[in-house]
Each structure stands twice: as structure tokens, then as C-alpha cells.
Design an enzyme around this catalytic site. Structure first.
Site, PDB file in Angstrom:
ATOM      1  N   LYS A  55       0.761   7.874   3.484  1.00  0.00           N
ATOM      2  CA  LYS A  55       0.310   6.495   3.654  1.00  0.00           C
ATOM      3  C   LYS A  55      -0.432   6.284   4.964  1.00  0.00           C
ATOM      4  O   LYS A  55      -0.811   5.170   5.282  1.00  0.00           O
ATOM      5  CB  LYS A  55       1.509   5.541   3.587  1.00  0.00           C
ATOM      6  CG  LYS A  55       2.289   5.610   2.283  1.00  0.00           C
ATOM      7  CD  LYS A  55       3.531   4.750   2.367  1.00  0.00           C
ATOM      8  CE  LYS A  55       4.650   5.328   1.554  1.00  0.00           C
ATOM      9  NZ  LYS A  55       5.916   4.627   1.773  1.00  0.00           N
TER      10      LYS A  55
ATOM     11  N   PRO B  92       0.822  -1.212   0.000  1.00  0.00           N
ATOM     12  CA  PRO B  92       0.000   0.000   0.000  1.00  0.00           C
ATOM     13  C   PRO B  92       0.863   1.272   0.000  1.00  0.00           C
ATOM     14  O   PRO B  92       1.592   1.533   0.946  1.00  0.00           O
ATOM     15  CB  PRO B  92      -0.793  -0.101   1.307  1.00  0.00           C
ATOM     16  CG  PRO B  92      -0.602  -1.500   1.803  1.00  0.00           C
ATOM     17  CD  PRO B  92       0.693  -1.955   1.238  1.00  0.00           C
ATOM     18  N   GLU B  93       0.800   2.008  -1.078  1.00  0.00           N
ATOM     19  CA  GLU B  93       1.387   3.351  -1.109  1.00  0.00           C
ATOM     20  C   GLU B  93       0.214   4.325  -1.221  1.00  0.00           C
ATOM     21  O   GLU B  93      -0.934   3.947  -1.025  1.00  0.00           O
ATOM     22  CB  GLU B  93       2.383   3.465  -2.267  1.00  0.00           C
ATOM     23  CG  GLU B  93       3.541   2.461  -2.117  1.00  0.00           C
ATOM     24  CD  GLU B  93       4.606   2.584  -3.187  1.00  0.00           C
ATOM     25  OE1 GLU B  93       4.814   3.695  -3.688  1.00  0.00           O
ATOM     26  OE2 GLU B  93       5.233   1.564  -3.513  1.00  0.00           O
TER      27      GLU B  93
ATOM     28  N   ARG C 116      16.793  -2.834  -0.388  1.00  0.00           N
ATOM     29  CA  ARG C 116      15.570  -3.012  -1.162  1.00  0.00           C
ATOM     30  C   ARG C 116      15.982  -3.364  -2.595  1.00  0.00           C
ATOM     31  O   ARG C 116      17.140  -3.279  -2.951  1.00  0.00           O
ATOM     32  CB  ARG C 116      14.765  -1.706  -1.217  1.00  0.00           C
ATOM     33  CG  ARG C 116      14.453  -1.093   0.123  1.00  0.00           C
ATOM     34  CD  ARG C 116      13.227  -1.727   0.733  1.00  0.00           C
ATOM     35  NE  ARG C 116      12.908  -1.154   2.023  1.00  0.00           N
ATOM     36  CZ  ARG C 116      13.346  -1.629   3.185  1.00  0.00           C
ATOM     37  NH1 ARG C 116      14.189  -2.656   3.196  1.00  0.00           N
ATOM     38  NH2 ARG C 116      12.977  -1.090   4.315  1.00  0.00           N
TER      39      ARG C 116
END
Length: 344
Positions: free
Chosen positions: A61, A2-3, A328
DNA sequence: TAACGATCCTGATAGC
DNA sequence: TGCTATCAGGATCGTT
């Protein structure tokens, strides 16, 4: 993951489904979901019981439901308390309607399922998501972390597989600049734990020239800056990569060495890609399954580089690469996004 | 003070 | 079949 677009999709769903409803009971089924709540689960329950949700608001967010009425039903202006939520990597808000009420077809429904415009009938999620995602829309309580029961028999579930998300009931504080604290309410307040979160790229009150100035004042890599929620909020790993690709910048470019026009282009690109994703109802509620099951068709509509290592760049045809960055993955085009020379 | 890296966590998958 | 290692990443906290 979720962004901003995904969280906004959830916020809009909450605005439609839970405002005006009163909390009867709170059940915390996993302590990690309330790990940031002062006083823990008991405090969360005590602060919500008997309260009515009055607005669904989002900044970056983070999203929150203001509890603008006290136990006597008296409205508080501006709202002084809120239920604050962060979905983390896998959080979902699910509304369960009482038997036979409101939605005859209702079972457990993801709040973000409303891919139809406001006022139209909710789309059937099973008809709009690939099979791999449909499987993830649960009628199960496997990852149910917090359950809010309403006085009308309905329920709001916080479901979170990886437990990076959390809920907390907190006081609000003034925004300082007099502008609304977030999207979804005109009140110039926001939950205290969100006070350090910068305005996001879809916020009308964001000063974009100031954002460019503050970014150039940093001496760091541009992708790190994009992901810094205290500089600008709402951007996560997926949309950072997409924005950098659109702006033809490699994520390791130094913010202090970029021209203002380059940063303006980058923030415009991030705004653009998130606006497009929002129009599509968010990229996905769980990108995890896209990688695993290869439901690339769903992603491919809006994503040019993220998760597409080895595929051709949609712009120049070069083979897209994956690099390690901040522990990442970063995806980029080796031709469109040249790595800056390593400085001594 | 700013920058940066480690850490939390779960479940799917790959490799043996 | 079963075990282990790896991977995904937002926000926070400790270290430099």
C-alpha cells in the site's frame, strides 16, 4: 479504503501524469500529513524543491516517486531519494493541470481516475462512478493537506479527509535480494521506511512457498496474519474478508494449524480478488460513502461478503454475518466459514 | 522475541 | 434543531 488495487491505480496514474515534472514549490497545509518526516514540513520542502520525478513505484500500500535527478539535472542511478506516500484510509493524489495545458478538459482530476487502458483517453470519472462517489471528487481544497507546484504550472495535491495518510521525502536503501524494490521500476532500492514491508502478492519476486512457511511459523489468527504488512503486504480489511470467504476459512483459524495447501489457496484467493479489483480500476476511492449511501451496486460487482451483513452468501445462500475482530468489522458466511472451536 | 491491544483522526449518521 | 455517541480502519507503539 485504499488497498493494493487502489494504490496501484493511483501509482499508474502518477506514472502517466507527473514523471519528468520538476517541483517548484511545496506547501504543507496540515502538519499531520508530514508527521513522520524527519525535520517536518520544512525538510520535505527542502528535499523536493528543484527535483524531478523519475519513476512511480509501489510495494503493498506504499507508493513512492523517485527523485532521480539532482538540481543540475544529473541523473542518479540507482535513485537515492524518493517522495514516499501512504494514503491511509482516505488519501488521494490529485493532479491539477495548468490552464489550457495538456488536458483541455482538465480540472482537478484524481490520479486514479484512469479506468481506461493505457494509451486511451482518460475516462470521465463522473461517468464511471456512482453519484455518491462523484460528489467526493473535489474541486475543493477542504481536505488538501500538501500541495506540490510544478515548474510548468501544474500541481500535485495530497488530499486526505481523515489524515491517516502521510508523505515523506527520504533516502532509499538496497532491497538486499537484488530484485526490484517495487512495481514500476527495475531499481533494486526502496525507501528506508518501507524496508520492513514485505513483498506483496502481485510482486513477481515474491517467494510464495516461503510465504506459506513463514505464515505457518506464526502462532496467530489467519486474518491477523493476512493484515500483517511485514508478512505479506497490500491486503487490508476488505480484501482479507473477501479472500477468507473464497478460501472458506474463518479469520480466527490458527496459522500454525492450517495445512500448507489451505494457505496456498488463501493467498491464491487474495491474489485473485485483488487482480480482479485492479482490472476494475480499484474497488473504490472511498468505501465510506458506499455504506452511507448504499451504492452497493458498484461494490457488488466484486465483493461477496464485505459490508453485506444480513444478505445471502453468494455461494450457499446463508445469511452473512458481521463480527468484531481486532477492533474492526469482519464479514463472513456462517456456513462456508466455520468458526474454529475455542481452545482452552 | 512474538503477539496483541490501544491509539491516532474526521465526518456521516443515529438516537435522543 | 442541536447535542452526543458510534463507526470506519492502517500503521505504530507500548505492554504482556
Amino acid at each position: 479504503m485504499p488497498e493494493l488495487p487502489e494504490v496501484e491505480t493511483v501509482r499508474a496514474g502518477l506514472a502517466r501524469r507527473v514523471l519528468g515534472r520538476t517541483v517548484a514549490e511545496v506547501e504543507v497545509r496540515h502538519p499531520r500529513a508530514t508527521r513522520r518526516q524527519p525535520g517536518g514540513a520544512a525538510e520535505l520542502a527542502a528535499r523536493l524543491r528543484g527535483r524531478t520525478f523519475t519513476a512511480a513505484v509501489r510495494r503493498g500500500k506504499y507508493l513512492w516517486l523517485t527523485v532521480g535527478e539532482d538540481d543540475d539535472g544529473r541523473s542518479q542511478t540507482p535513485p537515492s531519494e524518493a517522495l514516499l506516500a501512504h494514503l491511509g484510509m482516505s488519501g488521494q493524489m490529485l493532479v491539477q493541470e495548468p490552464e489550457g495545458a495538456r488536458r483541455a478538459e482538465s480540472e482537478t482530476v484524481a490520479v486514479g481516475e484512469h479506468l481506461a487502458p493505457a494509451g486511451e483517453r482518460h475516462l470521465d470519472l463522473t461517468a464511471t462512478l456512482p453519484p455518491t462517489l462523484v460528489r467526493d471528487v473535489p474541486a475543493t481544497t477542504a481536505h488538501l493537506r500538501v500541495r506540490l507546484a510544478f515548474t510548468d504550472g501544474g500541481e500535485l495535491w495530497f488530499v486526505d479527509q481523515r489524515t491517516f495518510g502521510h508523505l515523506m521525502a527520504v533516502d532509499t536503501v538496497p532491497t538486499g535480494d537484488g530484485a526490484p524494490g517495487g512495481y514500476g521500476s527495475d531499481a533494486a532500492v526502496l525507501p528506508e521506511p518501507v524496508a520492513h514491508i514485505a513483498r506483496d502478492l502481485l510482486d513477481p519476486a515474491l517467494d510464495r512457498a516461503d510465504l506459506v512457511r513463514r505464515t505457518r511459523a506464526r502462532r496467530t489468527e489467519v486474518k491477523r496474519a493476512l493484515l500483517d504488512q511485514s508478512l505479506v503486504s497490500g491486503v487490508g480489511n476488505i480484501y482479507a474478508d473477501e479472500a477468507l470467504w473464497r478460501a472458506r476459512l474463518h479469520g480466527t483459524r490458527r496459522t500454525d494449524l492450517l495445512r500448507p495447501a489451505q494457505l496456498r489457496d488463501l493467498f491464491d484467493a487474495a491474489t485473485e480478488v485483488m487482480t480482479e479489483a485492479l482490472a476494475a480500476g480499484g474497488t473504490s476511492f472511498d468505501a465510506l460513502y458506499v455504506d452511507v449511501d448504499g451504492a452497493a451496486g458498484y461494490f457488488a460487482r466484486s465483493l461477496a461478503v464485505y459490508g453485506r451483513v444480513g444478505r445471502p452468501c453468494p455461494r450457499c445462500g446463508a445469511t452473512l454475518r458481521r463480527e468484531e475482530f481486532m477492533n474492526r468489522s469482519s464479514f463472513s458466511c456462517p456456513r462456508c466459514q466455520r468458526r474454529p472451536p475455542v481452545r482452552a
